[in-house]
Design an enzyme around this catalytic site. Structure first.
Site, PDB file in Angstrom:
ATOM      1  N   GLU A  45       1.046  -1.056   0.102  1.00  0.00           N
ATOM      2  CA  GLU A  45       0.098  -0.061   0.044  1.00  0.00           C
ATOM      3  C   GLU A  45       0.849   1.274  -0.041  1.00  0.00           C
ATOM      4  O   GLU A  45       1.836   1.518   0.830  1.00  0.00           O
ATOM      5  CB  GLU A  45      -0.892   0.007   1.206  1.00  0.00           C
ATOM      6  CG  GLU A  45      -1.899   1.122   1.064  1.00  0.00           C
ATOM      7  CD  GLU A  45      -2.653   1.187   2.629  1.00  0.00           C
ATOM      8  OE1 GLU A  45      -3.680   2.034   2.348  1.00  0.00           O
ATOM      9  OE2 GLU A  45      -2.348   0.584   3.568  1.00  0.00           O
ATOM     10  N   LYS A 117      -9.889   2.290  -2.350  1.00  0.00           N
ATOM     11  CA  LYS A 117     -10.450   1.737  -0.986  1.00  0.00           C
ATOM     12  C   LYS A 117     -11.549   2.520  -0.203  1.00  0.00           C
ATOM     13  O   LYS A 117     -11.912   3.813  -0.298  1.00  0.00           O
ATOM     14  CB  LYS A 117      -9.067   2.653   0.065  1.00  0.00           C
ATOM     15  CG  LYS A 117      -9.125   1.869   1.416  1.00  0.00           C
ATOM     16  CD  LYS A 117      -7.711   2.285   2.107  1.00  0.00           C
ATOM     17  CE  LYS A 117      -7.661   1.928   3.638  1.00  0.00           C
ATOM     18  NZ  LYS A 117      -6.359   2.309   3.972  1.00  0.00           N
ATOM     19  N   CYS A 154      -5.676  -2.527   2.628  1.00  0.00           N
ATOM     20  CA  CYS A 154      -5.690  -2.456   4.219  1.00  0.00           C
ATOM     21  C   CYS A 154      -6.920  -2.636   5.050  1.00  0.00           C
ATOM     22  O   CYS A 154      -7.359  -3.610   5.042  1.00  0.00           O
ATOM     23  CB  CYS A 154      -4.958  -1.160   4.283  1.00  0.00           C
ATOM     24  SG  CYS A 154      -3.878  -1.405   5.945  1.00  0.00           S
TER      25      CYS A 154
END
Length: 289
Positions: A45, A117, A154
């Site tokens: 990431e 995300k 994540c």
């Protein structure tokens, strides 16, 4: 439908102040992975820089770049040169005041699409809501020539719903670019095993392969420091870890996965057949009374 195999590689490394050096490090590792036969290669990431959400700093908005942009263009050309799939994590500039934590997927230089995300954390030294808008892409799958993949980023990995959606859309493996480590407000707490177990569970519940890549090393900030614990790994549809990082240094984590094992697991553990979506409407409520 007959399914084949895919050789995947995860690019785990430290990030330093010099952003060009970070991209150069990632490029070298990607090249090494491709030489060793990797077909689908995933970056960690926000590999282009240190983990800036430790602090609130308006100047860091300048780190965001459009797509196409410097990092995406470089990785796209690398994908074309090496004839591989590269999953590229970067800080995306959409327009002033609108920035995303984004992954772009390239295959042989062709853009297969992007994912933004969805779940944005907010906590001590994980102050991402200041920098990232919640994703608006839905949960796409990417049909590569080696197989169908999904990508989550994540904090997404702690929620069961996204991986289920990707599995139902046909993903046989889900990649998780990550930047996770110490808990600044609980310095004695090591969440690395919890992190691994939570993600492996998504693979079990959906009978698919999991590939999670995390950065390593200590990164200092005005708020203190964070130590990223690495432990990048690949697990199979039964939740068994088939490859884990051997060090807390720069490393390529590589394995060949066989998608016939996905079919076998799904035919034995009929989780998708026995789902009751008609009974899950309460999940759409934030609070159930």
């Amino acid at each position: 439908m007959e399914k084949g195999k895919m050789k995947i590689a995860l690019i785990q490394h430290r990030c330093v102040e010099n952003r060009e050096q970070n991209v150069t490090t990632a490029e070298k590792l990607i090249r090494d992975a491709a030489v060793n036969g990797a077909q689908v290669i995933c970056t960690e990431e926000l590999f282009g820089g240190k983990y800036f959400p430790q602090t609130i700093d308006v100047s860091k908005y300048e780190w965001a770049e459009p797509i196409p942009g410097p990092i995406s263009n470089r990785m796209q050309k690398l994908s074309e040169e090496l004839k591989v799939v590269i999953i590229v994590s970067l800080y995306e500039y959409a327009r002033d005041g609108l920035y995303f934590n984004t992954v772009v997927v390239y295959e042989d230089g062709n853009c297969l699409g992007k994912y933004r995300k969805h779940h944005i954390p907010e906590g001590p030294q994980y102050m991402e809501k200041f920098y990232f808008t919640e994703g608006d892409t839905g949960y796409p799958v990417f049909k590569t020539k080696y197989g169908t993949i999904g990508v989550l980023i994540c904090w997404d990995e702690w929620f069961p719903e996204p991986s289920r959606i990707l599995a139902l859309k046909g993903a046989d493996v889900v990649f998780y670019p990550s930047a996770i480590g110490s808990e600044p407000d609980n310095p004695d707490l090591d969440t690395s095993q919890t992190w691994m177990d939570a993600i492996r569970a998504h693979g079990i519940h959906n009978n698919m392969f999991i590939a999670a890549v995390n950065r390593v090393g200590q990164e200092d900030s005005e708020e203190g420091f964070m130590t990223f614990y690495g432990r990048s790994f690949i697990s199979d549809p039964w939740g068994t870890v088939i490859k884990e990082a051997e060090t807390k240094e720069d490393e390529i984590i590589m394995a060949e996965i066989d998608f016939t094992e996905v079919t076998r697991a799904r035919n034995i553990l009929q989780f998708h057949r026995d789902r009751r979506p008609d009974s899950y409407s309460e999940l759409l409520k934030r609070v159930i009374e």
